[in-house]
Design an enzyme around this catalytic site. Structure first.
Site, PDB file in Angstrom:
ATOM      1  N   HIS A   1      -3.530-129.423 -16.818  1.00  0.00           N
ATOM      2  CA  HIS A   1      -2.502-129.806 -18.081  1.00  0.00           C
ATOM      3  C   HIS A   1      -3.134-130.832 -19.004  1.00  0.00           C
ATOM      4  O   HIS A   1      -2.284-131.622 -19.274  1.00  0.00           O
ATOM      5  CB  HIS A   1      -1.287-130.127 -17.236  1.00  0.00           C
ATOM      6  CG  HIS A   1      -0.426-128.982 -16.875  1.00  0.00           C
ATOM      7  ND1 HIS A   1       0.174-127.722 -17.340  1.00  0.00           N
ATOM      8  CD2 HIS A   1      -0.731-128.532 -15.386  1.00  0.00           C
ATOM      9  CE1 HIS A   1       0.504-126.896 -16.440  1.00  0.00           C
ATOM     10  NE2 HIS A   1       0.160-127.312 -15.213  1.00  0.00           N
TER      11      HIS A   1
ATOM     12  N   ASN B   1       6.635-124.634 -15.595  1.00  0.00           N
ATOM     13  CA  ASN B   1       5.734-123.797 -16.415  1.00  0.00           C
ATOM     14  C   ASN B   1       6.488-122.855 -17.555  1.00  0.00           C
ATOM     15  O   ASN B   1       8.045-122.689 -17.305  1.00  0.00           O
ATOM     16  CB  ASN B   1       4.951-123.045 -15.708  1.00  0.00           C
ATOM     17  CG  ASN B   1       3.779-123.733 -15.071  1.00  0.00           C
ATOM     18  OD1 ASN B   1       3.317-124.757 -15.625  1.00  0.00           O
ATOM     19  ND2 ASN B   1       3.217-123.274 -13.714  1.00  0.00           N
TER      20      ASN B   1
END
Ligand code: NDP
Length: 492
Positions: free
Chosen positions: A55, A128
């Site tokens: 990420h 997510n």
């Protein structure tokens, strides 16, 4: 009349008279006593903090959450207690695999990490844009991420490595199918859903516990890019998602999401067809409907990207009374690994910088470490407990979680790959797609799976076919392989 401007200073607040190097004569050399220049150069050398391993490329925004429905029968979380109640929040969207400079419009899962600054401290919902994940056992996590990153020898991403791992981990099939479906590349960050993915628990004021899943549905509608559109966009603009979100907020077009929960009682969990704590599975909406909870709107861009987005640190361990963990093994591991990553990446006192700092008082016996401020303990006169000194914080008995019955659990290392139904839910999803969507899915998969060794292709085709024979057949055809022969030789 022009506004009075602040004086230019060093980091110590000493006024700076002139912004030029201090030299012995106009041609140099530079003097050691030019502390202004030294400070500037030394700070510059330290401008980057370690990049997130996953990420790394992210975009953030500030917003407000508003509770819209009464769910006090499920949770005593105070920020959800009253309809209309507002809570400040911050969100960071991200891609998973790419580095900090990676393009936004890649096919990848998107991180959907939220920090709610509640009166009981921060609630971090680190989700997510997909409702499931590739693995269910945290032991596989670092291995899985290695397959998504660069090969240690070639320093290139490697399709054989990715599909080798996936084909040996059938629990990944659900997430792989979502990733290569039409929802694999969001058109913008505003046009995708978020999911808590894990099962969490909720506890109400009577101390009753239920299991729950969190969903954040975009109010802008789902919009996605085709591969052709994304390739064109990446060629034109590598920051397309960041630019879209930034500009929308800057021009007052504030995006919003509606938050829902699914709820499962402990009795229902005992008879659910799947393990309710398995991160690779959803709870069907038909059996576990969505209850609306609230809505959040993003209305302010960060003033400083590094301070607010890069240093923002989310952890599933930030939980408020009324919302707790579940036995989900992946969640249990994340409870440790996220805060540990931030202690390494930002520093042991990452909680104390403004973007991470709770807006409610903090008081405990943790002391010292890099960059500690005294904010959390200025009135406390002891750094140990028990003590009989002044200024000590009180425990909050109402925050204690009720006991959790783990039954007659046997501690062991359980095989997470075998003896699970990893196909039914994938088949259910596949059968939701129309014919053209199925074809696009198969074309995309074959395009990348075809770069793996044939043994890997064959192994993976078996998984597709077990989810739905048509799924296996379509991908096999695009790879130029014969599914019948493959299934016969596999003895199916
Ligand atoms: P439903 O028909 O009630 O729900 C289907 C869900 O699939 C909807 O949430 C829909 O989202 C979502 N969806 C549609 N296309 C895609 C896609 N390409 N990628 C990801 N999600 C998509 O059926 P069930 O609840 O019985 O679930 C059937 C299957 O749908 C599951 O096996 C799972 O694969 C998938 N799914 C289920 C979810 C759940 O929480 N139950 C959540 C997301 C996916 P939308 O309503 O926004 O169109």
């Amino acid at each position: 009349m022009s506004e009075k401007r602040p004086p230019l200073t060093t980091a110590d607040g000493n006024p700076i008279g002139m912004q030029q190097a201090l030299t012995a004569g106009p041609r140099g050399p530079v003097l050691m006593q030019d502390v202004q220049l030294l400070e500037q150069m030394q700070h510059f050398n330290r401008e980057r903090i370690p990049e997130r391993v996953v990420h790394a490329k992210g975009t953030g925004a500030h917003g407000t959450f508003t509770a819209t429905q009464d769910i006090t029968r499920f949770t005593k979380a105070r920020f959800l207690a009253d309809i209309g109640k507002k809570t400040d929040m911050f969100i960071r969207f991200s891609t998973v695999a790419g580095e900090r400079g990676a393009a936004d419009a890649e096919r990848d899962v998107r991180g959907f990490a939220m920090k709610f600054y509640t009166e009981d401290g921060n609630w971090d919902m680190v989700g997510n844009n997909t409702p499931v994940f590739f693995i269910r056992d945290p032991y596989k996590f670092a291995n899985f991420i290695h397959t998504q990153k660069r090969d240690p020898k070639t320093n290139m991403r490697d399709m054989d490595m990715q599909w080798d791992f996936w084909s040996l981990s059938p629990e990944s099939l659900h997430q792989v199918t979502i990733l290569f479906s039409d929802r694999g590349i969001p058109a913008t960050l505003r046009n995708m859903n978020g999911y808590g993915s894990h099962t969490y628990s909720m506890v109400n004021a009577e101390g009753e516990r239920v299991w729950c899943k969190f969903h954040f549905k975009t109010d802008q509608g789902i919009r996605c890019l085709t591969d052709e559109e994304s390739a064109k966009l990446i060629g034109e603009d590598r920051e397309s998602h960041q630019r879209d979100l930034y500009n929308a907020i800057e021009t007052g077009d504030y995006p919003s999401w509606t938050m829902y929960i699914q709820v499962m009682t402990q009795d229902e969990a005992a008879t659910f067809a799947w393990n309710p704590f398995d991160l690779t599975k959803v709870w069907p909406h038909g059996d576990y409907p969505l209850y609306e909870v609230g809505r959040f709107e993003l209305s302010r861009n960060p003033d400083n990207y590094h301070a607010e987005v890069e240093q923002s640190s989310f952890s599933p361990s930030a939980l408020v009374p009324g919302i707790g963990p579940s036995p989900d093994k992946m969640l249990q591991a994340r409870l440790m690994s996220y805060s540990d990553a931030h202690r390494y990446r930002v520093g042991s006192n990452y909680h104390q910088i403004p973007i991470n700092r709770p807006k409610s008082p903090v008081a405990n016996y943790q002391r010292d470490g890099v960059m500690a401020t005294a904010n959390d303990y200025s009135k406390m006169t002891a750094n140990y407990w028990p003590n009989s000194r002044d200024g000590q914080p009180d425990e909050a008995p109402q925050a204690k979680e009720p006991p959790m019955d783990l039954g007659q659990a046997i501690a062991d290392r359980y095989d997470s790959t075998t003896d699970h139904d990893d196909y039914t839910q994938v088949g259910n999803l596949y059968r939701l797609f129309d014919d053209a969507h199925r074809d696009r899915l198969a074309t995309r998969i074959a395009g990348v799976l075809g770069q793996a060794r044939e043994t890997v292709q064959v192994r993976q085709l078996g998984h597709f076919a077990r989810a739905d024979e048509d799924y296996g057949r379509r991908v096999a055809e695009k790879l130029g392989l014969d599914l019948n022969k493959i299934m016969e030789s596999a003895g199916s």
